[in-house]
Design a protein around this motif. Structure first.
Motif, short mmCIF file in Angstrom:
data_model
loop_
_atom_site.label_atom_id
_atom_site.label_comp_id
_atom_site.label_asym_id
_atom_site.label_seq_id
_atom_site.Cartn_x
_atom_site.Cartn_y
_atom_site.Cartn_z
N ARG A 190 0.83 -1.21 0.00
CA ARG A 190 0.00 0.00 0.00
C ARG A 190 0.87 1.26 0.00
NH1 ARG A 190 -3.05 -1.97 4.79
NH2 ARG A 190 -3.23 -4.09 4.11
N ARG A 191 1.92 1.16 -0.77
CA ARG A 191 2.87 2.27 -0.91
C ARG A 191 3.33 2.33 -2.36
NH1 ARG A 191 4.26 5.83 3.04
NH2 ARG A 191 6.25 5.90 2.02
N ARG A 192 3.58 3.53 -2.82
CA ARG A 192 4.09 3.72 -4.18
C ARG A 192 5.59 3.47 -4.19
NH1 ARG A 192 6.13 8.19 -7.03
NH2 ARG A 192 5.87 9.51 -5.22
N VAL A 193 6.07 2.74 -5.20
CA VAL A 193 7.51 2.60 -5.41
C VAL A 193 7.98 3.92 -6.02
CG1 VAL A 193 9.32 1.40 -6.69
CG2 VAL A 193 7.42 0.09 -5.71
N GLU A 194 8.80 4.64 -5.27
CA GLU A 194 9.24 5.96 -5.75
C GLU A 194 10.47 5.88 -6.64
OE1 GLU A 194 8.98 9.35 -3.01
OE2 GLU A 194 8.24 7.87 -1.54
N PHE A 195 11.30 4.88 -6.40
CA PHE A 195 12.52 4.74 -7.18
C PHE A 195 12.70 3.27 -7.55
CE2 PHE A 195 13.28 8.24 -4.18
CZ PHE A 195 13.46 9.28 -5.08
N ARG A 196 13.24 3.05 -8.74
CA ARG A 196 13.50 1.69 -9.22
C ARG A 196 14.94 1.59 -9.69
NH1 ARG A 196 8.07 -0.11 -12.42
NH2 ARG A 196 6.63 0.88 -10.98
N LEU A 197 15.55 0.48 -9.34
CA LEU A 197 16.92 0.21 -9.78
C LEU A 197 16.92 -1.12 -10.53
CD1 LEU A 197 18.84 1.10 -6.51
CD2 LEU A 197 18.75 2.45 -8.61
N PRO A 198 17.46 -1.14 -11.76
CA PRO A 198 17.51 -2.39 -12.50
C PRO A 198 18.65 -3.27 -12.01
CG PRO A 198 18.61 -0.69 -13.75
CD PRO A 198 18.04 -0.03 -12.51
#
Length: 162
Positions: free
Chosen positions: A101-109
């Protein structure tokens, strides 16, 4: 073997001293929450919670958010980072967001072979392959943390498990 000699008081003193000398102090915490780690988290202006698309890591993230709620930490200072989001292991970012119930703010491949070679040679990836997707996404985190740090407290958007 002497780590146990470091007390909460030491941790707080070190953080206060570092904050006098630097604009940003970054502390990489483990996944256990002893008194020293809790002191770091309480002192933090912003927390980047790093998780991966694996059940153990997701469960640790759930526990972290439960702990944050019990301790009444402002949720807007906790920012979710999904590491190895492109690992194709069955947990998609949208599934993680729904469960936490939280937005993923950053993504790392996943960085692949260039990252492993960089680590093995002791040469930061940004110096060797500045255009690598992982470097670009790490720079987005740096920009985001800077934006959070310099934003007015009421203007922040609400949003190491490993």
């Amino acid at each position: 073997e002497e780590a146990e000699l470091v007390t909460v008081k030491h941790v707080r003193s070190i953080l206060e001293l570092l904050s006098l000398s630097y604009d940003f102090v970054i502390v990489d915490c483990g996944t256990s929450y002893d008194d020293r780690t809790l002191a770091v988290l309480e002192y933090a202006d912003q927390v980047l919670l790093v998780t991966t698309p694996e059940m153990g890591s997701v469960e640790n993230s759930v526990l972290f958010f439960e702990l944050a709620a019990k301790l009444e930490w402002p949720l807007d200072k906790i920012h979710l980072v999904l590491n190895r989001y492109n690992a194709n292991v069955g947990i998609e970012p949208k599934d993680l967001e729904r469960n936490l119930r939280r937005r993923v703010e950053f993504r790392l491949p996943s960085g692949g072979q260039p990252v492993a070679k960089s680590l093995n040679r002791g040469v930061p990836l940004i110096l060797d392959k500045a255009d690598h997707p992982l470097v670009r996404d790490v720079m987005k985190i740096v920009e985001g943390v800077s934006r959070f740090a310099y934003a007015a407290p009421d203007s922040l958007a609400a949003g190491d498990s490993r």
